[in-house]
Enzyme design. Structure first.
Site, short mmCIF file in Angstrom:
data_model
loop_
_atom_site.label_atom_id
_atom_site.label_comp_id
_atom_site.label_asym_id
_atom_site.label_seq_id
_atom_site.Cartn_x
_atom_site.Cartn_y
_atom_site.Cartn_z
N TRP A 1 118.05 16.57 20.92
CA TRP A 1 118.90 16.90 22.06
C TRP A 1 118.09 17.90 22.87
O TRP A 1 117.79 18.98 22.35
CB TRP A 1 120.22 17.51 21.62
CG TRP A 1 121.09 17.84 22.79
CD1 TRP A 1 120.97 18.87 23.67
CD2 TRP A 1 122.19 17.06 23.29
NE1 TRP A 1 121.92 18.80 24.65
CE2 TRP A 1 122.68 17.70 24.45
CE3 TRP A 1 122.79 15.89 22.87
CZ2 TRP A 1 123.76 17.21 25.18
CZ3 TRP A 1 123.87 15.41 23.60
CH2 TRP A 1 124.33 16.05 24.75
N LYS B 1 145.20 19.51 15.04
CA LYS B 1 143.89 19.85 15.61
C LYS B 1 143.93 19.74 17.13
O LYS B 1 143.28 20.50 17.82
CB LYS B 1 142.80 18.91 15.04
CG LYS B 1 141.40 19.24 15.53
CD LYS B 1 140.97 20.63 15.10
CE LYS B 1 139.65 21.02 15.73
NZ LYS B 1 139.36 22.47 15.55
C1 AGP Z 1 142.52 27.36 17.34
O1 AGP Z 1 142.15 27.88 16.08
C2 AGP Z 1 143.79 26.59 17.31
N1 AGP Z 1 143.65 25.47 16.43
C3 AGP Z 1 144.39 26.27 18.66
O2 AGP Z 1 144.77 27.49 19.24
C4 AGP Z 1 143.47 25.54 19.68
O3 AGP Z 1 142.47 26.41 20.11
C5 AGP Z 1 144.33 25.16 20.90
O4 AGP Z 1 145.34 24.27 20.46
C6 AGP Z 1 143.52 24.50 22.01
O5 AGP Z 1 142.97 23.29 21.54
P1 AGP Z 1 141.80 22.61 22.42
O6 AGP Z 1 140.67 23.59 22.44
O7 AGP Z 1 141.48 21.34 21.72
O8 AGP Z 1 142.33 22.40 23.80
#
Ligand code: AGP
Length: 606
Positions: free
Chosen positions: A74, A601
């Site tokens: 990359w 997630k």
């Molecule tokens: C972070 O540890 C959490 N799992 C959560 O706050 C996450 O950052 C948030 O839902 C945003 O997700 P994204 O970055 O996929 O938009």
């Protein structure tokens, strides 16, 4: 991320090298190459673009040789091209590399003076010439490699082969992962067990500072002092998966340890390493005159955006509006004509963030997104995408994606500052250098996690934990609190240190751990005052700082000693102790670290 493979095989290895590289395609790349030792000579084939171009090249110009190395690149130092594709070689040494050699410029100058002729713009090539230089002084390949490794500074993984040595391959790890694969009278090297799965499930993961001397019938691992060390041989489960935990107990811990490598790749994606400056895509607006930047995101990604606000205001002197995505659009926040709106998202699918992106787009903003999934919805609906090169992040709690978001946003801040005439060339090089050193600091801090295991015994009994920080450390305090609560289920709150006395200090007593994020910067003295207020009320302080413990004039229950850092990069490095405190506490609590209760997630509902 780059991918590395190496084979000391029982038959010609070129095709097997390409097969192994195919299993690393998930890492992303823009060129590839292989090299073998054939009748004592080093032979190489490289191709820009996808692996099929390399395979076609090998069909036209086959490679023999039963010892070889391969690489998917990359682009970091130097444009993506065949000329800059790995492997790189000198007259008798051939190397593939993943990571950053920080001091490559001075080494290149020294080696050029000693007669080396460089054929590429990469940092990698200095490794081949440096080992050759040592061999010209009379050292055998192993000793020459050891001498050369001692002169490299940065975060890297290497695989090396030598002309005239068909039964020798050397691997080295300092910040980027590297695994040894054990076959029947064959030996393998790979960036991870996935690359090795076609050949073996018996793998040994090198640890930081390790290097390994491989022969078909034997291997020897040594540490950075050259002492022989033993590392466990594990049975990998990688064959069925495209991503595996490696030798880590959880994906979250693996991803914490991957940060040196993936930050290197994200940073160098936005830098001209040879010039030591930022190299940024055209955002489609005149950054010199854009009236305001709006930033919006959720959760951890929001905290990355908050750090970016501090950077943009301080270094680029541009007004920045920021809010969590679930609030900004419902406030009906007015948008300036010709404004820039930046959205930060690991998944690129977060519903709140996407909806706010659409709100800002409808309000005529230029839409830029910082995402980890290139073909995500948020990426597709943006005018410009700034990728984070964190690779797949499996743990629900975001770690490497967060620090890669910070890496990309730091380069954005410098690009805006330069466009607005707020950044001299000298200052830009100073800040870029500080960023380039971050992976090495993370690698060094990860050598000892015992202090976090000790803290976890204390935190696991707490009902409430406070995290305090000022300035750039305030978003890191917020992130530390989020990490702890989302994976250990302990209530934690991040607060601006200066705000404690306006109410939250009522919470303080000897049962409440207070984590104070306090790099020795221009706000340190102010934060010391806040710590003394806390200590005076029995609060149990965990000081996270590079400052001496006795310089704060009050008792602390624990001190996580940090390296002295340029103030610009403290958020990137101080994120690590926040992650490790949460991780080790959650492990002790017995929660599902990778899949915490109630969490997803990617939150694709509003
Ligand atoms: C972070 O540890 C959490 N799992 C959560 O706050 C996450 O950052 C948030 O839902 C945003 O997700 P994204 O970055 O996929 O938009």
């Amino acid at each position: 991320m780059c991918g590395i493979v190496g084979i000391l095989g029982a038959k010609p290895v070129a095709e097997d090298l390409v097969d192994a590289l195919r299993r690393l395609e998930y890492r992303g790349y823009d060129s590839a190459g292989v090299a073998t030792v054939e009748n004592g000579h080093l032979e190489r084939r490289r191709a820009e673009g996808k692996l099929r171009n390399l395979s076609e090249r090998l069909m036209r110009e086959p490679l023999a040789g039963k010892a070889g190395i391969g690489h998917t690149r990359w682009a970091t130092h130097g444009a993506p091209s065949e000329r800059n594709a790995h492997p790189h070689m000198s007259e008798n040494v051939c190397v593939v590399h993943n990571g950053i050699i920080e001091n490559f410029r001075e080494l290149r100058e020294e080696l050029t003076r000693a007669g080396a002729v460089f054929a590429s713009d990469t940092d990698t090539e200095v490794v081949a010439h440096l080992i050759s230089y040592e061999m010209r002084k009379g050292a055998e390949p192993v000793e020459a490699t050891r001498n050369a490794l001692g002169r490299l500074r940065g975060a890297f993984a290497l695989a090396i082969i030598f002309a005239g040595h068909d039964n020798l391959m050397i691997g080295a790890r300092e910040g980027s992962p590297l695994a040894v694969g054990h076959g029947d009278q064959q030996m393998f090297l790979g960036s991870d067990a996935i690359a090795l799965a076609p050949f073996t499930d018996k793998v040994t993961y090198l640890e930081e500072g390790d290097w390994v001397v491989l022969h078909r019938e034997s291997f020897e691992i040594r540490d950075r002092q050259g002492r022989k060390v033993e590392r466990p041989m594990l049975t990998s489960q990688a064959s069925g998966f495209l991503v595996d935990k490696g030798n880590h107990r959880h994906f979250m811990l693996k991803e914490i340890h991957e940060q040196a490598e993936v930050i290197s790749h994200t940073l160098t994606n936005y830098m001209d390493m040879a010039a030591g400056t930022v190299r940024f895509p055209d955002l489609g607006v005149d950054l010199a005159t854009v009236p305001r930047i709006t930033i919006s995101a959720c959760g951890t990604a929001y905290y990355a955006g908050l750090v970016a606000k501090y950077w943009l205001e301080r270094y680029a002197r541009i007004p920045v509006e920021i809010d969590v995505a679930s609030e900004l659009r419902y406030r009906e926040a007015p948008m300036p004509e010709g404004g820039l709106a930046v959205f930060v998202s690991q998944s690129g699918e977060t519903a709140d963030t996407l909806a706010t992106l659409r709100y800002c787009k409808a309000a005529g903003q230029r839409i830029v997104s910082v995402v980890n999934v290139r073909n995500s919805t948020i990426a597709r609906e943006s005018h410009v995408v700034l990728p984070t090169l964190a690779g797949p992040e499996i743990g629900v709690a975001s770690t490497k994606a967060f620090t890669c978001q910070l890496s990309a946003l730091a380069c954005l801040a410098l690009a805006v500052a330069r466009a607005r005439g707020q950044l001299s060339e000298e200052r830009e090089r100073e800040l870029v250098r500080a960023l380039v050193e971050v992976p090495r600091h993370l690698t060094s801090l990860l050598r000892d996690e015992r202090r976090y295991e000790e803290l976890a015994h204390w935190f696991s009994k707490a009902k409430d934990v406070l995290y305090l920080g000022r300035g750039l450390s305030y978003p890191i305090a917020l992130e530390g609190a989020l990490k702890l609560k989302e994976i250990s289920y302990i209530h934690a709150e991040g607060y601006a240190a200066g705000e404690m006395k306006h109410g939250p200090i009522a919470l303080i007593d000897e049962k409440v751990p207070v984590v104070v994020v306090a790099p020795n910067d221009d706000l340190f003295e102010k934060t010391v005052s806040n710590m003394q207020e806390v200590a005076a009320r029995g609060g149990q302080i965990v000081l996270v700082s590079d400052a001496d413990r006795d310089s704060i004039g009050c008792e602390v229950a624990a001190h996580i000693r940090m390296p002295a850092l340029h103030p610009f990069v403290t958020p990137l490095v101080y994120a690590l102790p926040m992650q490790l405190i949460a991780y080790h506490t959650a492990v002790l609590m017995g929660t599902d670290v990778d899949q915490p209760r109630n969490l997803a997630k990617s939150v694709t509902v509003e």
